[in-house]
Design an enzyme around this catalytic site. Structure first.
Site, short mmCIF file in Angstrom:
data_model
loop_
_atom_site.label_atom_id
_atom_site.label_comp_id
_atom_site.label_asym_id
_atom_site.label_seq_id
_atom_site.Cartn_x
_atom_site.Cartn_y
_atom_site.Cartn_z
N TYR A 143 -14.47 -51.98 -30.41
CA TYR A 143 -15.90 -50.97 -30.62
C TYR A 143 -16.87 -51.40 -29.26
O TYR A 143 -17.36 -50.23 -28.93
CB TYR A 143 -16.74 -51.55 -32.29
N LYS A 201 -17.96 -48.15 -26.46
CA LYS A 201 -18.98 -48.21 -26.58
C LYS A 201 -19.51 -48.19 -24.42
O LYS A 201 -21.16 -47.16 -24.11
CB LYS A 201 -19.84 -48.83 -27.64
N THR A 214 -25.22 -49.24 -27.49
CA THR A 214 -25.47 -49.55 -28.41
C THR A 214 -25.49 -51.29 -27.64
O THR A 214 -24.71 -51.43 -27.32
CB THR A 214 -24.04 -50.22 -29.51
N GLU A 231 -24.08 -53.85 -29.17
CA GLU A 231 -22.55 -54.47 -29.08
C GLU A 231 -22.42 -55.11 -27.73
O GLU A 231 -21.71 -55.84 -27.36
CB GLU A 231 -21.88 -53.31 -30.24
N GLN A 261 -17.30 -44.33 -33.86
CA GLN A 261 -15.96 -44.30 -35.02
C GLN A 261 -17.07 -45.77 -35.06
O GLN A 261 -16.90 -46.97 -34.68
CB GLN A 261 -14.91 -44.89 -35.01
N1 GDD Z 1 -20.14 -55.70 -42.48
C1 GDD Z 1 -20.11 -56.90 -43.26
N2 GDD Z 1 -20.25 -57.30 -44.30
N3 GDD Z 1 -20.65 -57.82 -41.81
C2 GDD Z 1 -20.66 -59.12 -42.38
C3 GDD Z 1 -20.29 -59.69 -43.70
C4 GDD Z 1 -19.68 -58.58 -44.09
O1 GDD Z 1 -19.75 -58.65 -45.61
N4 GDD Z 1 -20.68 -60.60 -43.54
C5 GDD Z 1 -21.11 -60.77 -41.81
N5 GDD Z 1 -21.68 -60.34 -41.59
C6 GDD Z 1 -21.70 -60.18 -40.49
C7 GDD Z 1 -20.91 -59.78 -39.42
O2 GDD Z 1 -20.10 -60.44 -38.84
C8 GDD Z 1 -21.80 -59.15 -38.10
O3 GDD Z 1 -22.37 -60.86 -37.47
C9 GDD Z 1 -23.27 -58.54 -38.61
O4 GDD Z 1 -23.00 -59.44 -40.43
C10 GDD Z 1 -23.55 -57.74 -38.62
O5 GDD Z 1 -22.34 -56.62 -39.23
P1 GDD Z 1 -22.19 -55.26 -39.71
O6 GDD Z 1 -24.04 -54.99 -40.48
O7 GDD Z 1 -21.24 -54.44 -40.23
O8 GDD Z 1 -23.53 -54.78 -38.39
P2 GDD Z 1 -22.66 -54.88 -36.29
O9 GDD Z 1 -24.11 -55.56 -36.12
O10 GDD Z 1 -21.28 -55.51 -36.49
O11 GDD Z 1 -22.87 -53.09 -35.89
C11 GDD Z 1 -23.70 -52.72 -35.90
O12 GDD Z 1 -25.21 -52.36 -34.73
C12 GDD Z 1 -24.56 -52.20 -33.67
C13 GDD Z 1 -25.70 -52.83 -32.94
O13 GDD Z 1 -25.98 -53.94 -32.47
C14 GDD Z 1 -23.22 -50.87 -36.17
O14 GDD Z 1 -24.55 -49.87 -36.50
C15 GDD Z 1 -22.63 -50.72 -35.08
O15 GDD Z 1 -21.94 -49.13 -35.45
C16 GDD Z 1 -23.91 -50.95 -33.45
O16 GDD Z 1 -23.44 -50.35 -32.83
#
Ligand code: GDD
Length: 343
Positions: A147, A151, A123, A125, A81
């Site tokens: 998450y 992980k 990750t 994260e 997830q």
């Molecule tokens: N999704 C999303 N949508 N994120 C946003 C938004 C929005 O509208 N606006 C700002 N963000 C910010 C989030 O708060 C976060 O800080 C950043 O953009 C990246 O969000 P995501 O693209 O959802 O990725 P992530 O960093 O939370 O997680 C991804 O990377 C991880 C590795 O560091 C995922 O791929 C995870 O599965 C992976 O482990």
């Protein structure tokens, strides 16, 4: 001929990894969950070349079966997830899939074919509230989401099985990696899809959460190659895979709009921040607090020096190229969508 088993084969990384392994002559098995309508996701175009096995990370019996059927030499666990935001809504499911699911897979390997090599998708994260900059394999963890916590269990149980049972088990601590195949719930693809829609006149405003958030973004294709390299070494180990560059969400937005010749002029701050089309003057980006997270990972920056030295890995696709590819892909998809609407 080597045999590989990929959990998460229909996802972004799973599909790129399957392509790589097929190119290398592997026999590829992929774990798929049963749905009322078959869904091969990102692996649709190669579905005839993959041997699918119905299984689920939360069902040990099904994973034992997957190992028995595939007799895999290499097992890649990319099933998860994977959306951080959803992990607050489904913390227990996330723990079961992303945490205990790893223990299930390790048990299946240990009992059916202990010589199989195992890759775990860990990750960045897990670094969460970062304890040092940049982050390396030796940086302490401080996850900030259900998450990240799940992980972290997967990461440590992999290490524990390596040390307890001498399994060839590795974790790749992968920083954010994106692509044309990224799901639209993730910020990069959400942005590139919206840029294409705004440019082609079918969307007015892109609404985002925390634009100050910084990430170390690479291309998934480069990152799956690192996964494969990790399983070809003399000894198993854990590696950070990253670009050693970090950029804010705001910078991603600017770069993406740049590729369609729209320059953004920012105004205001916090929840009142907006981005205007600098020429046309209209607002095309704004903040919506509904996208804020209960706890945020503010900034990630990874140092891949160990992987570069020991695996000979080097990322090939730069940040501008990543954004260019994603925007180009979404421009074509949206144009196609518009053509279909006209027919
Ligand atoms: N999704 C999303 N949508 N994120 C946003 C938004 C929005 O509208 N606006 C700002 N963000 C910010 C989030 O708060 C976060 O800080 C950043 O953009 C990246 O969000 P995501 O693209 O959802 O990725 P992530 O960093 O939370 O997680 C991804 O990377 C991880 C590795 O560091 C995922 O791929 C995870 O599965 C992976 O482990």
């Amino acid at each position: 001929m080597k045999t590989a088993l990929i959990a998460g084969v229909t996802g972004q990384d799973g599909s790129y990894l399957a392509e790589l392994l097929l190119e290398k002559g592997y026999s590829v098995y992929g774990i798929i969950r049963r749905k009322s309508k078959a869904d091969y996701g990102n692996a649709e175009h190669i579905k005839d070349k993959i041997n699918f096995i119905y299984a689920d990370m939360t069902d040990l019996v099904s994973l034992v079966n997957a190992m028995k059927v595939s007799q895999a030499d290499e097992v890649y666990n990319l099933a998860a997830q994977s959306f951080v935001g959803t992990s607050w809504e489904q913390p227990i499911a996330t723990a079961n899939i992303d945490g205990f699911g790893v223990a299930n897979m390790l048990e299946a390997i240990r009992t059916v074919k202990a010589s199989a090599r195992f890759y775990q998708a860990s990750t960045s994260e897990m670094f969460g509230l970062v304890q040092e900059i940049p982050q390396t394999e030796n940086t302490s963890f401080y996850p900030r989401s259900p998450y990240g916590v799940a992980k972290l269990y997967g990461h440590w149980i992999t290490k524990n099985y390596r040390e307890s049972y001498n399994l060839y088990a590795c974790s790749g601590i992968l920083f954010n990696h994106e692509s044309e195949r990224r799901g639209k719930e993730f910020v990069t693809r959400k942005i590139t899809d919206a840029v294409a829609r705004i440019k082609q006149g079918i969307l007015n405003i892109l609404e985002l959460g925390n634009m100050d958030s910084k990430r170390d973004w690479g291309h998934a294709k480069d990152y799956v190659y690192a996964m494969w390299l990790m399983l070809q070494q003399e000894k198993p180990d854990d590696y950070v895979i990253a670009t050693n560059e970090t950029r804010s969400v705001r910078e991603f937005v600017e770069t993406a709009f740049n590729y369609v010749d729209i320059k953004i002029a920012w105004e205001g701050s916090g929840v009142d921040e907006i981005g205007r089309d600098a020429i046309a003057g209209r607002t095309i980006v704004k903040v919506n607090p509904k996208f804020f997270r209960p706890a945020e990972v503010e900034a990630l920056l990874g140092n891949p020096a160990k992987a570069e030295k020991e695996l000979g890995w080097k990322r090939k696709i730069t940040f501008p190229e990543l954004v260019r590819r994603m925007v180009g892909n979404d421009m074509a998809l949206v144009a196609n969508e518009l053509n279909c609407r006209k027919l």
